[in-house]
Design a protein around this motif. Sequence first.
Motif, PDB file in Angstrom:
ATOM      1  N   ASN A  36      46.950  96.173  21.220  1.00  0.00           N
ATOM      2  CA  ASN A  36      47.485  94.874  20.796  1.00  0.00           C
ATOM      3  C   ASN A  36      48.332  94.203  21.870  1.00  0.00           C
ATOM      4  O   ASN A  36      48.713  93.037  21.725  1.00  0.00           O
ATOM      5  CB  ASN A  36      48.279  95.018  19.492  1.00  0.00           C
ATOM      6  N   LEU A  37      48.609  94.912  22.961  1.00  0.00           N
ATOM      7  CA  LEU A  37      49.344  94.317  24.085  1.00  0.00           C
ATOM      8  C   LEU A  37      48.399  93.801  25.167  1.00  0.00           C
ATOM      9  O   LEU A  37      48.852  93.370  26.224  1.00  0.00           O
ATOM     10  CB  LEU A  37      50.321  95.332  24.679  1.00  0.00           C
ATOM     11  N   VAL A  38      47.105  93.855  24.885  1.00  0.00           N
ATOM     12  CA  VAL A  38      46.097  93.388  25.842  1.00  0.00           C
ATOM     13  C   VAL A  38      45.426  92.142  25.285  1.00  0.00           C
ATOM     14  O   VAL A  38      44.899  92.143  24.167  1.00  0.00           O
ATOM     15  CB  VAL A  38      45.036  94.471  26.113  1.00  0.00           C
ATOM     16  N   TYR A  39      45.462  91.061  26.067  1.00  0.00           N
ATOM     17  CA  TYR A  39      44.796  89.809  25.676  1.00  0.00           C
ATOM     18  C   TYR A  39      43.756  89.487  26.730  1.00  0.00           C
ATOM     19  O   TYR A  39      44.068  89.419  27.919  1.00  0.00           O
ATOM     20  CB  TYR A  39      45.812  88.672  25.563  1.00  0.00           C
ATOM     21  N   GLU A  40      42.516  89.284  26.296  1.00  0.00           N
ATOM     22  CA  GLU A  40      41.454  88.969  27.254  1.00  0.00           C
ATOM     23  C   GLU A  40      41.457  87.482  27.583  1.00  0.00           C
ATOM     24  O   GLU A  40      41.230  86.633  26.718  1.00  0.00           O
ATOM     25  CB  GLU A  40      40.084  89.365  26.715  1.00  0.00           C
ATOM     26  N   GLY A  41      41.750  87.174  28.847  1.00  0.00           N
ATOM     27  CA  GLY A  41      41.765  85.794  29.305  1.00  0.00           C
ATOM     28  C   GLY A  41      40.609  85.514  30.246  1.00  0.00           C
ATOM     29  O   GLY A  41      39.612  86.239  30.272  1.00  0.00           O
ATOM     30  N   ASN A  91      53.888  86.361  19.626  1.00  0.00           N
ATOM     31  CA  ASN A  91      53.877  86.272  18.159  1.00  0.00           C
ATOM     32  C   ASN A  91      53.790  87.641  17.494  1.00  0.00           C
ATOM     33  O   ASN A  91      53.855  87.729  16.259  1.00  0.00           O
ATOM     34  CB  ASN A  91      52.705  85.408  17.684  1.00  0.00           C
ATOM     35  N   LEU A  92      53.614  88.699  18.280  1.00  0.00           N
ATOM     36  CA  LEU A  92      53.542  90.037  17.712  1.00  0.00           C
ATOM     37  C   LEU A  92      54.871  90.397  17.038  1.00  0.00           C
ATOM     38  O   LEU A  92      55.941  89.904  17.427  1.00  0.00           O
ATOM     39  CB  LEU A  92      53.225  91.059  18.795  1.00  0.00           C
ATOM     40  N   ALA A  93      54.787  91.286  16.048  1.00  0.00           N
ATOM     41  CA  ALA A  93      56.009  91.735  15.377  1.00  0.00           C
ATOM     42  C   ALA A  93      56.975  92.363  16.373  1.00  0.00           C
ATOM     43  O   ALA A  93      58.196  92.185  16.265  1.00  0.00           O
ATOM     44  CB  ALA A  93      55.655  92.724  14.274  1.00  0.00           C
TER      45      ALA A  93
END
Length: 345
Positions: free
Chosen positions: A220-225, A241-243
Amino acid sequence: MARKKASSGATIIDVAQEAGVSYSTVSRVVNNKSYVKPETRAKVLQAMTRLGYQANLQARSLAGGRSNVIGLLVVDLTTQYVGELIRGIDEVLTANQYELMLYTTHRRKTKESAYVNMMARGLADGLLIVLPRDPEAYLTSLRQREFPYVLIDQFGIDESDLTVTAANYDGGYAATRHLIELGHRRIGIITGWMDMVAARHRLDGYRAALAAHNIDYQENLVYEGDFTQSSGFHGANHLLNLAEPPTAIFASSDLVALGVMDAARSRNINIPADLSLIGFDDIPMSAVLIPQLTTVRQPLTDMGLCATQMLLALIQKPEEKQTSVILPTELIIRESTAPPFLETI
């Protein structure tokens, strides 16, 4: 205002700067493409005249059996990343009296294949291909025809493919280790296109650094850009926006880092007091941002220079064996990283 002095050594970059247009526009005018506005064409032609720029490709081809043109395929011309590569490419071509034929693919597979095939049929003596998206579609054909080419910032599909890349894994590791050494444990990453080897290697370096310091890898700390500023903006908003949001973000390019800065500014998040940020590339802009961007320097100009020298050697001395090159990256620490903010009760 004083005019630039005319010179027989003027390059396509000089013409572009004199006319106030892009490299690709000058290339279209030089190659007599129809999709250039008349007033723009006139401006470029006037700049060519003032600078003494000449590109008599047909005469060169008839005299020596070569066009003395090198084809360059890039994704687009909107980033300093490409500009720094072209700086190195142009330096070598100018010194060797070659011209540059430039095409942009905008990541469209059909355009990429069409441009490669067109240039390989007599328009150019060799090809430089930056971040190819679909090399499988044409590299085998180029090898069979013994047409010279070098890939930049991407590995080939065959061990005989010549490539010039940077040590992306090492850079990703160094960036993440720097954040860990500052005390960060929740470190987000915004990747580039995951069909690009460079993006995957930077992610691999990130994961290895976490593992080496006994920090769990969290999906959840990885965002594909996609290496763009907009993906940095959306990726940062997603992570923040993560908890439990990250206290630091590793952006896989400096453009992505710009997007992260935009997102942080919109949320009144201070960098680096509230959020540390590190980029990748070290484009010229990164040193003048507020705050100045900590980043991993990719030797872009040297990559362009090295790839062009390799390609000209393939053309001029095909019997000599060439080997692929991986250039080192370097951590550049500036103002955008700091120890995490710890609330006190």
